[in-house]
Write a protein that holds these residues in place. Structure first.
Motif, PDB file in Angstrom:
ATOM      1  N   ALA A 133       0.740  -1.260   0.056  1.00 16.21           N
ATOM      2  CA  ALA A 133      -0.107   0.054  -0.014  1.00 16.21           C
ATOM      3  C   ALA A 133       0.724   1.129  -0.073  1.00 16.21           C
ATOM      4  O   ALA A 133       0.543   2.174  -0.790  1.00 16.21           O
ATOM      5  CB  ALA A 133      -0.911  -0.123   1.345  1.00 16.21           C
ATOM      6  N   ARG A 134       1.960   1.198   0.571  1.00 14.73           N
ATOM      7  CA  ARG A 134       2.847   2.388   0.850  1.00 14.73           C
ATOM      8  C   ARG A 134       3.580   2.586  -0.546  1.00 14.73           C
ATOM      9  O   ARG A 134       3.872   3.645  -0.909  1.00 14.73           O
ATOM     10  CB  ARG A 134       3.868   2.201   2.008  1.00 14.73           C
ATOM     11  CG  ARG A 134       3.097   2.139   3.274  1.00 14.73           C
ATOM     12  CD  ARG A 134       2.518   3.415   3.586  1.00 14.73           C
ATOM     13  NE  ARG A 134       1.879   3.611   4.991  1.00 14.73           N
ATOM     14  CZ  ARG A 134       0.969   4.440   5.428  1.00 14.73           C
ATOM     15  NH1 ARG A 134       0.382   4.980   4.669  1.00 14.73           N
ATOM     16  NH2 ARG A 134       0.792   4.426   6.765  1.00 14.73           N
ATOM     17  N   VAL A 135       3.895   1.441  -1.141  1.00 13.65           N
ATOM     18  CA  VAL A 135       4.639   1.706  -2.337  1.00 13.65           C
ATOM     19  C   VAL A 135       3.798   2.328  -3.477  1.00 13.65           C
ATOM     20  O   VAL A 135       4.012   3.259  -4.161  1.00 13.65           O
ATOM     21  CB  VAL A 135       5.102   0.292  -3.061  1.00 13.65           C
ATOM     22  CG1 VAL A 135       5.469   0.185  -4.446  1.00 13.65           C
ATOM     23  CG2 VAL A 135       5.863  -0.477  -2.183  1.00 13.65           C
ATOM     24  N   SER A 163      10.598  -4.175 -19.007  1.00 15.57           N
ATOM     25  CA  SER A 163      12.047  -4.182 -18.378  1.00 15.57           C
ATOM     26  C   SER A 163      11.700  -3.233 -16.874  1.00 15.57           C
ATOM     27  O   SER A 163      10.662  -2.798 -16.583  1.00 15.57           O
ATOM     28  CB  SER A 163      12.811  -3.164 -19.201  1.00 15.57           C
ATOM     29  OG  SER A 163      12.409  -1.915 -19.502  1.00 15.57           O
ATOM     30  N   LEU A 164      12.649  -3.256 -16.018  1.00 16.07           N
ATOM     31  CA  LEU A 164      12.693  -2.709 -14.681  1.00 16.07           C
ATOM     32  C   LEU A 164      13.650  -1.616 -14.741  1.00 16.07           C
ATOM     33  O   LEU A 164      14.929  -1.707 -15.226  1.00 16.07           O
ATOM     34  CB  LEU A 164      12.978  -3.636 -13.608  1.00 16.07           C
ATOM     35  CG  LEU A 164      12.027  -4.742 -13.521  1.00 16.07           C
ATOM     36  CD1 LEU A 164      12.597  -5.797 -12.697  1.00 16.07           C
ATOM     37  CD2 LEU A 164      10.608  -4.192 -13.167  1.00 16.07           C
ATOM     38  N   THR A 165      13.451  -0.599 -13.929  1.00 17.82           N
ATOM     39  CA  THR A 165      14.282   0.710 -13.637  1.00 17.82           C
ATOM     40  C   THR A 165      14.313   1.099 -12.281  1.00 17.82           C
ATOM     41  O   THR A 165      13.313   1.013 -11.765  1.00 17.82           O
ATOM     42  CB  THR A 165      13.787   1.917 -14.624  1.00 17.82           C
ATOM     43  OG1 THR A 165      13.530   1.642 -15.944  1.00 17.82           O
ATOM     44  CG2 THR A 165      14.456   3.162 -14.151  1.00 17.82           C
ATOM     45  N   ALA A 166      15.559   1.009 -11.915  1.00 15.52           N
ATOM     46  CA  ALA A 166      15.840   0.851 -10.252  1.00 15.52           C
ATOM     47  C   ALA A 166      15.608   2.428  -9.824  1.00 15.52           C
ATOM     48  O   ALA A 166      16.275   3.475 -10.647  1.00 15.52           O
ATOM     49  CB  ALA A 166      17.094   0.485 -10.029  1.00 15.52           C
ATOM     50  N   LEU A 167      14.884   2.801  -8.902  1.00 18.41           N
ATOM     51  CA  LEU A 167      14.846   4.002  -8.347  1.00 18.41           C
ATOM     52  C   LEU A 167      15.247   4.277  -7.077  1.00 18.41           C
ATOM     53  O   LEU A 167      14.921   5.325  -6.331  1.00 18.41           O
ATOM     54  CB  LEU A 167      13.132   4.236  -8.626  1.00 18.41           C
ATOM     55  CG  LEU A 167      12.282   4.030  -9.713  1.00 18.41           C
ATOM     56  CD1 LEU A 167      10.933   4.205  -9.320  1.00 18.41           C
ATOM     57  CD2 LEU A 167      13.002   4.908 -10.786  1.00 18.41           C
ATOM     58  N   GLY A 168      15.975   3.466  -6.595  1.00 17.38           N
ATOM     59  CA  GLY A 168      16.770   3.708  -5.433  1.00 17.38           C
ATOM     60  C   GLY A 168      16.059   3.384  -4.199  1.00 17.38           C
ATOM     61  O   GLY A 168      14.911   2.532  -4.238  1.00 17.38           O
ATOM     62  N   GLU A 169      16.480   3.528  -2.874  1.00 19.76           N
ATOM     63  CA  GLU A 169      15.587   3.157  -1.652  1.00 19.76           C
ATOM     64  C   GLU A 169      14.893   4.157  -1.361  1.00 19.76           C
ATOM     65  O   GLU A 169      15.500   5.450  -1.441  1.00 19.76           O
ATOM     66  CB  GLU A 169      16.763   2.829  -0.611  1.00 19.76           C
ATOM     67  CG  GLU A 169      17.539   1.368  -0.749  1.00 19.76           C
ATOM     68  CD  GLU A 169      18.436   1.217   0.406  1.00 19.76           C
ATOM     69  OE1 GLU A 169      18.712   2.240   1.069  1.00 19.76           O
ATOM     70  OE2 GLU A 169      18.621   0.001   0.315  1.00 19.76           O
ATOM     71  N   HIS A 170      13.728   3.942  -0.626  1.00 20.43           N
ATOM     72  CA  HIS A 170      12.982   4.991  -0.284  1.00 20.43           C
ATOM     73  C   HIS A 170      12.255   4.623   1.102  1.00 20.43           C
ATOM     74  O   HIS A 170      12.045   3.428   1.285  1.00 20.43           O
ATOM     75  CB  HIS A 170      11.744   5.111  -1.148  1.00 20.43           C
ATOM     76  CG  HIS A 170      12.215   5.796  -2.517  1.00 20.43           C
ATOM     77  ND1 HIS A 170      12.025   7.096  -2.715  1.00 20.43           N
ATOM     78  CD2 HIS A 170      12.668   5.308  -3.453  1.00 20.43           C
ATOM     79  CE1 HIS A 170      12.447   7.409  -4.145  1.00 20.43           C
ATOM     80  NE2 HIS A 170      13.053   6.494  -4.387  1.00 20.43           N
ATOM     81  N   ARG A 171      12.086   5.719   1.916  1.00 20.34           N
ATOM     82  CA  ARG A 171      11.622   5.426   3.149  1.00 20.34           C
ATOM     83  C   ARG A 171      10.016   5.454   3.129  1.00 20.34           C
ATOM     84  O   ARG A 171       9.542   6.618   2.496  1.00 20.34           O
ATOM     85  CB  ARG A 171      11.930   6.532   4.289  1.00 20.34           C
ATOM     86  CG  ARG A 171      13.436   6.314   4.490  1.00 20.34           C
ATOM     87  CD  ARG A 171      13.865   7.264   5.733  1.00 20.34           C
ATOM     88  NE  ARG A 171      15.266   6.907   5.874  1.00 20.34           N
ATOM     89  CZ  ARG A 171      16.056   6.083   6.731  1.00 20.34           C
ATOM     90  NH1 ARG A 171      15.315   5.053   6.884  1.00 20.34           N
ATOM     91  NH2 ARG A 171      17.317   6.084   6.869  1.00 20.34           N
ATOM     92  N   LEU A 172       9.144   4.657   3.505  1.00 23.63           N
ATOM     93  CA  LEU A 172       7.927   4.583   3.468  1.00 23.63           C
ATOM     94  C   LEU A 172       7.370   4.878   4.837  1.00 23.63           C
ATOM     95  O   LEU A 172       7.792   4.440   5.821  1.00 23.63           O
ATOM     96  CB  LEU A 172       7.498   3.278   2.877  1.00 23.63           C
ATOM     97  CG  LEU A 172       7.861   2.757   1.512  1.00 23.63           C
ATOM     98  CD1 LEU A 172       7.421   1.420   1.138  1.00 23.63           C
ATOM     99  CD2 LEU A 172       7.671   3.896   0.460  1.00 23.63           C
ATOM    100  N   LYS A 173       6.449   5.367   4.790  1.00 16.04           N
ATOM    101  CA  LYS A 173       5.708   5.930   6.330  1.00 16.04           C
ATOM    102  C   LYS A 173       5.126   4.589   7.000  1.00 16.04           C
ATOM    103  O   LYS A 173       4.302   3.865   6.298  1.00 16.04           O
ATOM    104  CB  LYS A 173       4.471   6.882   6.011  1.00 16.04           C
ATOM    105  CG  LYS A 173       3.753   7.385   7.177  1.00 16.04           C
ATOM    106  CD  LYS A 173       2.656   8.165   6.696  1.00 16.04           C
ATOM    107  CE  LYS A 173       1.705   8.788   8.048  1.00 16.04           C
ATOM    108  NZ  LYS A 173       0.646   9.761   7.820  1.00 16.04           N
ATOM    109  N   GLY A 174       5.560   4.854   8.102  1.00 18.05           N
ATOM    110  CA  GLY A 174       5.428   3.430   8.952  1.00 18.05           C
ATOM    111  C   GLY A 174       6.030   2.274   8.837  1.00 18.05           C
ATOM    112  O   GLY A 174       5.903   1.454   9.537  1.00 18.05           O
ATOM    113  N   ILE A 175       7.076   2.273   7.657  1.00 20.35           N
ATOM    114  CA  ILE A 175       7.761   0.998   7.352  1.00 20.35           C
ATOM    115  C   ILE A 175       9.302   1.300   8.143  1.00 20.35           C
ATOM    116  O   ILE A 175      10.001   2.295   7.702  1.00 20.35           O
ATOM    117  CB  ILE A 175       7.990   0.936   6.082  1.00 20.35           C
ATOM    118  CG1 ILE A 175       6.493   0.590   5.422  1.00 20.35           C
ATOM    119  CG2 ILE A 175       8.823  -0.479   5.964  1.00 20.35           C
ATOM    120  CD1 ILE A 175       5.773  -0.464   6.067  1.00 20.35           C
ATOM    121  N   ALA A 176       9.928   0.428   8.966  1.00 20.60           N
ATOM    122  CA  ALA A 176      10.879   0.623   9.565  1.00 20.60           C
ATOM    123  C   ALA A 176      12.142   0.879   8.717  1.00 20.60           C
ATOM    124  O   ALA A 176      12.970   1.747   9.348  1.00 20.60           O
ATOM    125  CB  ALA A 176      11.079  -0.524  10.583  1.00 20.60           C
TER     126      ALA A 176
END
Length: 250
Positions: A133-135, A163-176
Protein backbone atom coordinates in the motif's frame (compact mmCIF):
# COMPACT_ATOMS: atom_id res chain seq x y z
CA UNK A 1 -2.00 -16.35 -20.32
CA UNK A 2 -5.60 -15.90 -19.23
CA UNK A 3 -7.17 -18.50 -16.95
CA UNK A 4 -10.81 -19.43 -17.65
CA UNK A 5 -11.33 -20.59 -14.08
CA UNK A 6 -9.75 -17.51 -12.50
CA UNK A 7 -13.12 -16.13 -11.40
CA UNK A 8 -13.60 -19.19 -9.17
CA UNK A 9 -10.17 -18.86 -7.55
CA UNK A 10 -9.90 -18.86 -3.77
CA UNK A 11 -7.70 -16.40 -1.87
CA UNK A 12 -4.08 -17.65 -1.89
CA UNK A 13 -2.15 -18.13 1.34
CA UNK A 14 1.48 -18.30 2.37
CA UNK A 15 3.85 -16.10 0.40
CA UNK A 16 1.71 -13.96 -1.89
CA UNK A 17 1.98 -10.80 -3.97
CA UNK A 18 -0.25 -7.84 -3.12
CA UNK A 19 -1.35 -5.21 -5.61
CA UNK A 20 -2.80 -1.88 -4.53
CA UNK A 21 -4.19 0.69 -6.96
CA UNK A 22 -5.52 4.21 -6.67
CA UNK A 23 -6.46 7.12 -8.94
CA UNK A 24 -4.12 10.08 -8.85
CA UNK A 25 -5.86 13.30 -7.83
CA UNK A 26 -9.28 11.69 -7.51
CA UNK A 27 -10.52 14.17 -4.90
CA UNK A 28 -10.06 17.09 -7.29
CA UNK A 29 -11.59 15.09 -10.14
CA UNK A 30 -14.73 14.40 -8.11
CA UNK A 31 -14.97 18.08 -7.25
CA UNK A 32 -14.51 19.25 -10.85
CA UNK A 33 -16.41 16.50 -12.71
CA UNK A 34 -19.04 15.07 -10.31
CA UNK A 35 -21.42 13.90 -13.05
CA UNK A 36 -18.76 12.19 -15.16
CA UNK A 37 -16.87 10.46 -12.37
CA UNK A 38 -19.42 7.82 -11.39
CA UNK A 39 -19.70 6.11 -14.82
CA UNK A 40 -15.98 6.55 -15.42
CA UNK A 41 -15.13 4.95 -12.09
CA UNK A 42 -17.50 2.05 -12.78
CA UNK A 43 -15.71 1.37 -16.07
CA UNK A 44 -12.35 1.79 -14.33
CA UNK A 45 -13.19 -0.86 -11.72
CA UNK A 46 -14.52 -3.18 -14.41
CA UNK A 47 -11.25 -3.02 -16.35
CA UNK A 48 -9.22 -3.64 -13.20
CA UNK A 49 -11.40 -6.54 -12.10
CA UNK A 50 -11.22 -8.19 -15.52
CA UNK A 51 -7.41 -8.02 -15.56
CA UNK A 52 -7.15 -9.38 -12.01
CA UNK A 53 -9.46 -12.33 -12.69
CA UNK A 54 -7.90 -13.09 -16.08
CA UNK A 55 -4.49 -13.56 -14.47
CA UNK A 56 -5.53 -15.70 -11.54
CA UNK A 57 -5.77 -12.94 -8.97
CA UNK A 58 -8.26 -12.42 -6.18
CA UNK A 59 -9.92 -9.04 -5.70
CA UNK A 60 -9.91 -8.62 -1.93
CA UNK A 61 -11.78 -5.31 -1.72
CA UNK A 62 -12.16 -1.82 -3.09
CA UNK A 63 -10.53 1.02 -1.19
CA UNK A 64 -11.99 4.38 -2.12
CA UNK A 65 -11.09 4.82 -5.80
CA UNK A 66 -8.72 1.86 -5.89
CA UNK A 67 -8.54 -1.85 -5.21
CA UNK A 68 -6.56 -4.34 -3.17
CA UNK A 69 -5.80 -7.62 -4.94
CA UNK A 70 -3.68 -10.66 -4.13
CA UNK A 71 -1.93 -13.19 -6.35
CA UNK A 72 -0.37 -16.57 -5.73
CA UNK A 73 2.63 -15.67 -7.90
CA UNK A 74 4.44 -12.40 -8.51
CA UNK A 75 4.51 -13.02 -12.27
CA UNK A 76 0.71 -13.20 -12.40
CA UNK A 77 0.51 -9.93 -10.47
CA UNK A 78 2.87 -8.20 -12.91
CA UNK A 79 0.93 -9.54 -15.91
CA UNK A 80 -2.34 -8.31 -14.43
CA UNK A 81 -0.97 -4.84 -13.73
CA UNK A 82 0.46 -4.53 -17.24
CA UNK A 83 -2.79 -5.70 -18.80
CA UNK A 84 -4.90 -3.36 -16.69
CA UNK A 85 -2.63 -0.36 -17.17
CA UNK A 86 -2.50 -0.85 -20.93
CA UNK A 87 -6.26 -1.17 -21.18
CA UNK A 88 -6.90 1.86 -18.96
CA UNK A 89 -4.43 4.05 -20.83
CA UNK A 90 -5.71 2.97 -24.25
CA UNK A 91 -9.28 3.76 -23.21
CA UNK A 92 -8.20 7.18 -21.97
CA UNK A 93 -6.24 7.86 -25.16
CA UNK A 94 -9.20 6.92 -27.35
CA UNK A 95 -11.47 9.22 -25.38
CA UNK A 96 -8.95 12.03 -25.73
CA UNK A 97 -9.04 11.79 -29.52
CA UNK A 98 -12.60 13.12 -29.50
CA UNK A 99 -12.47 16.90 -29.12
CA UNK A 100 -16.03 16.97 -27.79
CA UNK A 101 -15.24 14.49 -25.01
CA UNK A 102 -14.59 16.52 -21.87
CA UNK A 103 -14.45 13.58 -19.47
CA UNK A 104 -11.45 13.61 -17.09
CA UNK A 105 -8.60 11.15 -17.57
CA UNK A 106 -8.30 8.64 -14.74
CA UNK A 107 -4.65 7.86 -14.07
CA UNK A 108 -4.19 4.69 -12.02
CA UNK A 109 -1.09 4.18 -9.91
CA UNK A 110 -0.12 0.67 -8.85
CA UNK A 111 2.16 -0.80 -6.20
CA UNK A 112 3.31 -4.42 -5.77
CA UNK A 113 5.07 -6.24 -2.93
CA UNK A 114 5.59 -9.91 -2.13
CA UNK A 115 5.63 -11.44 1.34
CA UNK A 116 3.78 -13.50 3.90
CA UNK A 117 0.43 -12.39 5.30
CA UNK A 118 -2.30 -13.86 7.45
CA UNK A 119 -5.67 -14.60 5.86
CA UNK A 120 -8.53 -14.18 8.32
CA UNK A 121 -12.24 -13.80 7.54
CA UNK A 122 -11.50 -13.26 3.83
CA UNK A 123 -9.12 -10.39 4.58
CA UNK A 124 -5.35 -10.15 4.90
CA UNK A 125 -3.20 -8.83 7.73
CA UNK A 126 0.52 -8.24 8.02
CA UNK A 127 3.45 -6.07 7.06
CA UNK A 128 3.55 -7.27 3.45
CA UNK A 129 0.26 -5.67 2.49
CA UNK A 130 1.21 -2.48 4.36
CA UNK A 131 4.39 -2.23 2.29
CA UNK A 132 2.44 -2.76 -0.94
CA UNK A 133 0.00 0.00 0.00
CA UNK A 134 2.84 2.41 0.82
CA UNK A 135 4.64 1.59 -2.44
CA UNK A 136 1.49 2.46 -4.36
CA UNK A 137 1.04 5.59 -2.29
CA UNK A 138 4.21 7.28 -3.58
CA UNK A 139 3.71 6.30 -7.24
CA UNK A 140 2.47 8.64 -9.94
CA UNK A 141 -0.65 8.10 -12.00
CA UNK A 142 -0.09 5.52 -14.79
CA UNK A 143 3.05 4.24 -13.02
CA UNK A 144 3.67 0.68 -11.77
CA UNK A 145 6.11 0.36 -8.85
CA UNK A 146 7.55 -2.88 -7.48
CA UNK A 147 9.47 -3.51 -4.30
CA UNK A 148 12.87 -5.12 -4.85
CA UNK A 149 11.51 -8.33 -3.32
CA UNK A 150 8.91 -8.64 -6.06
CA UNK A 151 11.28 -7.41 -8.77
CA UNK A 152 13.88 -10.07 -7.91
CA UNK A 153 11.26 -12.79 -8.32
CA UNK A 154 10.00 -11.67 -11.71
CA UNK A 155 13.21 -10.26 -13.20
CA UNK A 156 13.97 -13.36 -15.27
CA UNK A 157 10.33 -13.89 -16.27
CA UNK A 158 9.19 -10.47 -17.40
CA UNK A 159 6.71 -10.27 -20.28
CA UNK A 160 8.19 -9.66 -23.73
CA UNK A 161 9.50 -6.13 -24.08
CA UNK A 162 9.12 -5.33 -20.38
CA UNK A 163 11.98 -4.01 -18.25
CA UNK A 164 12.70 -2.66 -14.78
CA UNK A 165 14.22 0.68 -13.80
CA UNK A 166 15.82 0.98 -10.37
CA UNK A 167 14.64 4.05 -8.42
CA UNK A 168 16.80 3.67 -5.32
CA UNK A 169 15.80 3.11 -1.71
CA UNK A 170 12.86 4.99 -0.26
CA UNK A 171 11.54 5.46 3.21
CA UNK A 172 7.87 4.55 3.39
CA UNK A 173 5.60 5.92 6.09
CA UNK A 174 5.28 3.49 8.98
CA UNK A 175 7.85 1.04 7.53
CA UNK A 176 10.98 0.69 9.66
CA UNK A 177 13.57 0.10 6.92
CA UNK A 178 14.07 1.78 3.52
CA UNK A 179 12.55 -0.17 0.62
CA UNK A 180 14.33 -0.39 -2.76
CA UNK A 181 11.84 0.38 -5.54
CA UNK A 182 11.76 -0.33 -9.26
CA UNK A 183 9.53 0.93 -12.05
CA UNK A 184 7.97 -1.54 -14.47
CA UNK A 185 8.27 -0.45 -18.11
CA UNK A 186 6.57 -2.00 -21.12
CA UNK A 187 5.66 -1.09 -24.70
CA UNK A 188 2.54 1.05 -24.90
CA UNK A 189 2.87 2.43 -21.38
CA UNK A 190 4.03 5.81 -20.20
CA UNK A 191 7.59 5.57 -18.89
CA UNK A 192 8.71 9.13 -18.03
CA UNK A 193 7.74 10.36 -14.57
CA UNK A 194 8.89 12.84 -11.98
CA UNK A 195 10.87 11.32 -9.08
CA UNK A 196 8.58 9.22 -6.92
CA UNK A 197 7.67 10.18 -3.37
CA UNK A 198 9.44 13.53 -3.36
CA UNK A 199 11.63 13.82 -0.28
CA UNK A 200 11.51 10.12 0.61
CA UNK A 201 14.62 8.85 -1.15
CA UNK A 202 17.53 7.91 1.11
CA UNK A 203 19.97 8.16 -1.82
CA UNK A 204 20.01 11.96 -1.75
CA UNK A 205 22.43 11.98 1.19
CA UNK A 206 26.07 10.82 1.05
CA UNK A 207 26.84 7.67 2.98
CA UNK A 208 29.18 7.86 5.98
CA UNK A 209 32.08 5.45 6.18
CA UNK A 210 32.19 5.44 10.00
CA UNK A 211 29.69 5.02 12.81
CA UNK A 212 28.29 8.17 14.43
CA UNK A 213 28.63 8.01 18.22
CA UNK A 214 27.31 10.45 20.81
CA UNK A 215 26.07 14.05 20.39
CA UNK A 216 22.52 12.99 21.13
CA UNK A 217 21.88 16.32 22.90
CA UNK A 218 23.00 18.30 19.84
CA UNK A 219 20.90 16.13 17.51
CA UNK A 220 17.79 16.54 19.64
CA UNK A 221 18.42 20.28 19.89
CA UNK A 222 18.57 20.58 16.10
CA UNK A 223 15.41 18.52 15.67
CA UNK A 224 13.58 20.73 18.17
CA UNK A 225 14.68 23.90 16.39
CA UNK A 226 13.65 22.50 13.00
CA UNK A 227 10.12 22.10 14.30
CA UNK A 228 9.95 25.91 14.43
CA UNK A 229 11.98 26.93 11.36
CA UNK A 230 12.68 25.79 7.79
CA UNK A 231 16.32 26.90 7.83
CA UNK A 232 18.88 26.07 10.50
CA UNK A 233 22.53 27.16 10.33
CA UNK A 234 25.25 25.25 12.20
CA UNK A 235 28.37 27.27 13.02
CA UNK A 236 31.66 26.33 14.62
CA UNK A 237 35.40 25.85 14.09
CA UNK A 238 36.62 23.90 11.10
CA UNK A 239 36.71 20.18 11.81
CA UNK A 240 34.26 20.37 14.72
CA UNK A 241 31.78 18.06 12.94
CA UNK A 242 29.15 20.47 11.61
CA UNK A 243 28.58 18.57 8.36
CA UNK A 244 28.45 15.18 10.07
CA UNK A 245 25.98 16.48 12.65
CA UNK A 246 23.80 17.91 9.88
CA UNK A 247 23.87 14.56 8.11
CA UNK A 248 22.72 12.72 11.21
CA UNK A 249 19.93 15.22 11.82
CA UNK A 250 18.80 14.86 8.17
Amino acid sequence: MSRPDAQRSVPPTGTVTFVFTDIEGSTALWDQHPAAMQPLLAEHFERLSEAIRAHGGHLVKTLGDGVMAVFGTASDAVDACLSAQRELQMCANRAGENASDVRPRLRARMGLHTGEAELRDDDYFGTALNVAARVMGIAHGEQILLSAVTADIVRSRLPEGASLTALGEHRLKGIAHPVPLLQLNAPGLRSAFEPVGEGTSTDQLPRSATTFVGREIEIQGCVTLLERTRLLTLTGLGGSGKTRLAMEVA
